[in-house]
Write an enzyme that holds these catalytic residues in place. Structure first.
Site, short mmCIF file in Angstrom:
data_model
loop_
_atom_site.label_atom_id
_atom_site.label_comp_id
_atom_site.label_asym_id
_atom_site.label_seq_id
_atom_site.Cartn_x
_atom_site.Cartn_y
_atom_site.Cartn_z
N HIS A 119 17.46 -1.15 -2.00
CA HIS A 119 17.45 -1.87 -0.69
C HIS A 119 18.18 -3.36 -0.60
CE1 HIS A 119 14.31 0.99 1.06
NE2 HIS A 119 15.48 1.61 1.16
N GLY A 193 3.47 2.82 -5.45
CA GLY A 193 3.38 1.63 -4.17
C GLY A 193 4.08 1.94 -3.28
P1 OAD Z 1 5.25 -0.14 2.67
O1 OAD Z 1 4.68 -1.46 3.28
O2 OAD Z 1 5.63 0.91 3.58
O3 OAD Z 1 4.07 0.68 1.70
C1 OAD Z 1 3.12 -0.09 0.85
C2 OAD Z 1 2.51 1.02 -0.07
O4 OAD Z 1 2.21 0.30 -1.08
C3 OAD Z 1 1.48 1.76 0.90
O5 OAD Z 1 1.43 3.07 0.45
C4 OAD Z 1 0.06 1.14 0.26
O6 OAD Z 1 -0.89 1.97 0.18
C5 OAD Z 1 0.54 0.81 -1.22
N1 OAD Z 1 -0.24 -0.43 -1.78
C6 OAD Z 1 -0.68 -1.49 -1.32
N2 OAD Z 1 -1.26 -2.06 -2.35
C7 OAD Z 1 -1.12 -1.63 -3.37
C8 OAD Z 1 -1.37 -1.92 -5.04
N3 OAD Z 1 -2.03 -2.80 -5.14
N4 OAD Z 1 -0.93 -0.91 -5.62
C9 OAD Z 1 -0.40 0.32 -5.58
N5 OAD Z 1 0.01 0.61 -4.12
C10 OAD Z 1 -0.39 -0.30 -3.18
O7 OAD Z 1 6.28 -0.38 1.60
P2 OAD Z 1 7.62 0.38 1.09
O8 OAD Z 1 7.15 1.84 0.86
O9 OAD Z 1 8.02 -0.03 -0.04
O10 OAD Z 1 12.97 -1.05 3.78
O11 OAD Z 1 8.62 0.42 2.24
C11 OAD Z 1 9.67 0.97 2.31
C12 OAD Z 1 10.61 -0.01 2.86
O12 OAD Z 1 10.09 0.01 4.13
C13 OAD Z 1 10.89 -1.33 2.23
O13 OAD Z 1 11.75 -1.19 1.24
C14 OAD Z 1 11.90 -1.70 3.51
C15 OAD Z 1 10.75 -1.49 4.47
O14 OAD Z 1 10.90 -1.65 5.82
C16 OAD Z 1 14.02 -2.02 4.00
O15 OAD Z 1 13.99 -3.08 4.05
C17 OAD Z 1 15.32 -1.08 4.35
#
Ligand code: OAD
Length: 251
Positions: A119, A193
């Site tokens: 991204h 994560g």
């Molecule tokens: P999200 O904010 O959707 O999800 C974060 C994930 O991290 C969740 O499943 C949480 O349960 C988990 N989490 C939180 N704390 C954690 C920890 N300490 N250890 C492990 N896991 C943990 O973020 P992404 O999946 O990265 O896209 O989101 C994907 C994309 O959506 C991003 O790259 C961005 C966003 O909109 C763009 O900007 C195109």
């Protein structure tokens, strides 16, 4: 935390390992995840609107201000034990591919050498019209959340935007192809994560799973990817990853 012997053996013997990270890997560094991030000034906004060309053209200072607040948070963050464990994994695995959805540089600062940024990067702004990279240094981002007028392109005069991939935009082709290749050929994939809500990144664990890899999810919560993983190690990445590394590679 106890790991199954088959997990330990498969990770120890794997010739190719792919790691896919999302915002959760940086959470313990103090960088808010996307779906947690909407506090303060941005409380009433949908992250998918803030992260879109449409949102930017509706209100450039709102969106630029949001990304500047994230840049501030990243500049003030340090890699955590999960970033460091992923970097250390490279010493044990013949071929490790680190793929991230994150726009921060915490994997690199932890020592991962080649990171596939699906991204883009928050540190590579570009023109919203002619795509020219913005060469001038950005001002230091403000500590306080605020709307901010974006700088202007020195070539065409249009607004500068963050150099990230927004909803509805295409991922960089070469980065995607390398990520897909890593997913199809790895024996083990670690999915750390991520909520698995954003495509096409969420396709990578499915590709790995369908190609027969062991897919290990590390997350404190269940996700959209639960059906495509071999197992979930429930917990925080900064706690699970160093423990896993130690269990597998310290004899
Ligand atoms: P999200 O904010 O959707 O999800 C974060 C994930 O991290 C969740 O499943 C949480 O349960 C988990 N989490 C939180 N704390 C954690 C920890 N300490 N250890 C492990 N896991 C943990 O973020 P992404 O999946 O990265 O896209 O989101 C994907 C994309 O959506 C991003 O790259 C961005 C966003 O909109 C763009 O900007 C195109």
């Amino acid at each position: 935390m106890k790991f199954s012997q088959s997990l330990i053996d498969e990770l120890r013997q794997a010739q190719q390992v792919a790691v896919l990270t999302g915002a959760g890997v940086s959470a313990e560094s103090g960088v808010a995840t996307f779906r947690d991030a909407l506090t303060g000034l941005w409380f009433n906004f949908d992250p998918e609107l803030l992260g879109s060309a449409e949102g930017f053209s509706n209100n450039p200072p709102l969106v630029w201000g949001w990304y500047e607040a994230r840049r501030y948070s990243v500049l003030n963050a340090e890699p955590n034990p999960a970033h460091r464990a992923i970097a250390a994994l490279a010493k044990h695995v013949p071929k490790l591919t680190v793929i991230t959805q994150n726009i921060d540089d915490l994997h690199e600062r932890a020592g991962s050498e080649r990171v596939l940024h699906l991204h883009g990067s928050i540190f590579q702004p570009k023109c919203s019209r002619c795509d020219l990279p913005y060469a001038s240094p950005l001002d230091s981002p403000p500590e306080v959340e605020q709307m901010l007028e974006p700088p202007r392109c020195t070539y065409c005069g249009n607004y500068i935007r963050p150099g990230v991939v927004w909803f509805g935009e295409t991922l960089p082709t070469d980065i995607w192809q390398q990520s897909e290749q890593a997913a199809i050929t790895c024996q083990v994939m670690l999915v750390i994560g991520t909520s698995g809500m954003v495509w096409p990144a969420a396709r990578l664990p499915m590709l790995a799973h369908n190609a027969g890899a062991r897919v290990i999810q590390i997350n404190p919560e269940s996700t959209e990817l639960d059906d495509y993983v071999t197992e979930t190690l429930i917990g925080k990445a900064g706690e699970v990853m160093p423990t896993l590394l130690q269990a597998v590679f310290t004899r």
